[in-house]
Design a protein around this motif. Sequence first.
Motif, PDB file in Angstrom:
ATOM      1  N   CYS A  62     -36.382 100.157 -63.123  1.00 55.80           N
ATOM      2  CA  CYS A  62     -35.171  99.882 -62.294  1.00 55.80           C
ATOM      3  C   CYS A  62     -35.158 100.907 -61.221  1.00 55.80           C
ATOM      4  O   CYS A  62     -35.349 100.408 -60.038  1.00 55.80           O
ATOM      5  CB  CYS A  62     -34.079  99.684 -63.597  1.00 55.80           C
ATOM      6  SG  CYS A  62     -34.225  98.833 -64.885  1.00 55.80           S
ATOM      7  N   ALA A  63     -35.221 101.820 -61.407  1.00 54.92           N
ATOM      8  CA  ALA A  63     -35.655 102.101 -59.456  1.00 54.92           C
ATOM      9  C   ALA A  63     -36.632 101.691 -58.942  1.00 54.92           C
ATOM     10  O   ALA A  63     -36.596 102.034 -58.001  1.00 54.92           O
ATOM     11  CB  ALA A  63     -36.130 104.102 -60.254  1.00 54.92           C
ATOM     12  N   VAL A  64     -37.613 101.974 -59.781  1.00 51.96           N
ATOM     13  CA  VAL A  64     -39.116 100.995 -58.451  1.00 51.96           C
ATOM     14  C   VAL A  64     -38.079  99.581 -57.868  1.00 51.96           C
ATOM     15  O   VAL A  64     -38.538  99.658 -57.292  1.00 51.96           O
ATOM     16  CB  VAL A  64     -39.954 100.735 -59.367  1.00 51.96           C
ATOM     17  CG1 VAL A  64     -40.789  99.922 -58.733  1.00 51.96           C
ATOM     18  CG2 VAL A  64     -40.462 102.086 -59.850  1.00 51.96           C
ATOM     19  N   GLY A  65     -37.322  98.725 -59.347  1.00 51.54           N
ATOM     20  CA  GLY A  65     -37.145  97.504 -58.225  1.00 51.54           C
ATOM     21  C   GLY A  65     -36.089  98.024 -57.778  1.00 51.54           C
ATOM     22  O   GLY A  65     -35.998  97.204 -56.379  1.00 51.54           O
ATOM     23  N   VAL A  66     -35.551  99.362 -57.054  1.00 50.25           N
ATOM     24  CA  VAL A  66     -34.304  99.186 -56.435  1.00 50.25           C
ATOM     25  C   VAL A  66     -35.075  99.527 -55.320  1.00 50.25           C
ATOM     26  O   VAL A  66     -34.401  99.145 -54.025  1.00 50.25           O
ATOM     27  CB  VAL A  66     -33.503 100.594 -56.233  1.00 50.25           C
ATOM     28  CG1 VAL A  66     -32.897 100.973 -55.474  1.00 50.25           C
ATOM     29  CG2 VAL A  66     -32.691 100.091 -57.831  1.00 50.25           C
ATOM     30  N   GLU A  67     -35.855 100.585 -55.156  1.00 53.23           N
ATOM     31  CA  GLU A  67     -36.567 100.679 -53.992  1.00 53.23           C
ATOM     32  C   GLU A  67     -38.000  99.413 -53.562  1.00 53.23           C
ATOM     33  O   GLU A  67     -37.604  99.372 -52.227  1.00 53.23           O
ATOM     34  CB  GLU A  67     -38.119 102.151 -54.459  1.00 53.23           C
ATOM     35  CG  GLU A  67     -37.333 103.339 -54.601  1.00 53.23           C
ATOM     36  CD  GLU A  67     -36.853 103.696 -53.431  1.00 53.23           C
ATOM     37  OE1 GLU A  67     -37.598 103.908 -52.432  1.00 53.23           O
ATOM     38  OE2 GLU A  67     -35.503 104.181 -53.942  1.00 53.23           O
TER      39      GLU A  67
END
Length: 401
Positions: free
Chosen positions: A385-390
């Motif tokens: 999910c953090a990769v998705g935000v980036e």
Amino acid sequence: MSAERFAALWESLSPVGRVGEDGGYVRHSWTDTDLVCREWFIEEALDRDLEVEIDRNGNLWAWWGEPEQEGAIVTGSHLDSVPHGGAYDGPLGVVSGLLAIDRLRERGVKPVRPVAVAVFTEEEGARFGVPCLGSRLMTGAFDPAKALRLRDREGASLADAIGRAGLDPDRLGPDPERLARIGAFVELHVEQGRALDHLNAPIGVASAIWPHGRYRFDFTGEGNHAGTTRMSDRHDPMLTLAYTVLATDEVARIHGAHATVGRVDVAPNATNAIAARASAWLDARAADGETLQKLVESIHHRSEERARRDGTHVTMTAESVTGEVGFAGDVSRLAALELQAPVLPTGAGHDAGVLSAHVDTAMLFVRNPTGISHAPQESASDADCAVGVEKLTDLLARLCQ
């Protein structure tokens, strides 16, 4: 964006609407639970000094920049759920949108276009039966007069529900001025399958949404006593319904499509009574419109044939039908090139699909290791999910500058 930072915001929302031992969610539009979710979004937006507004259809908008300026870059999703659904379908896109605003600011991005995070109402159609209702009303794809007559399973109308929430039912309907100010829309969503997991990829880009529809089958027969009515004298609509469910599975497999009967309503719904009527809702999806039409027609034809044998009657009503949506515009091509992520189709409908007929639109998917959706086992790791935000931030930065 660290996994821990994503988790901190995610966990501030995740307890709302979680019910039962299975950990599923019940967040139906315009209920008390939904209003708590909406309040959460408003508070998070105001904490970021974003300008919040509620449009004529109840959709929420949080603006970084001047809302009246043209060419706005919008991201977001929805907060409502199916009954006992998973945590990520919808809210992941809303949480990620807020965090993307944070990351844009931290990177020192100076937008030349306004950026907004949107929350569309009644995306699942779980309460009033029409999916993507907020975006359909905004784009003029659904008649507001018909919408006001929609009722939930308890008999409450949409007009009453939004009226209790403080909205004016008479203002429901198309919002062409707002729509014209949107330059691009990007929706981030949990993947509703396991394609990314098989590819060992945390993020994907949508290529298309399969055509799909919801259809109501109403079966009528003759109510009678379960203990005294001879089997040869019965006109039982439940038999026709049961056959229709089996035919749905068979026909879908023949056509290489997806078809599901996941909801039924029976009257009088008594153990010792033969039903007088029954209703069933068909969800049908296929890779192209012609296959979808043949699929539904074949199911309806088989149901009618069985009704003649059972001495019952069946009618089919299309409640909502959406054609194929191809994400082939500049924004989607930019996403595929810039993010270097797998490109894949989806059988699920989204607000992005509704908006794509009017706005340059793209969809991003975050890996779902279980592949399960619309159920409590739906999942995504904090790291993914953090990769998705980036990745969402990368795309928004290109678009807003």
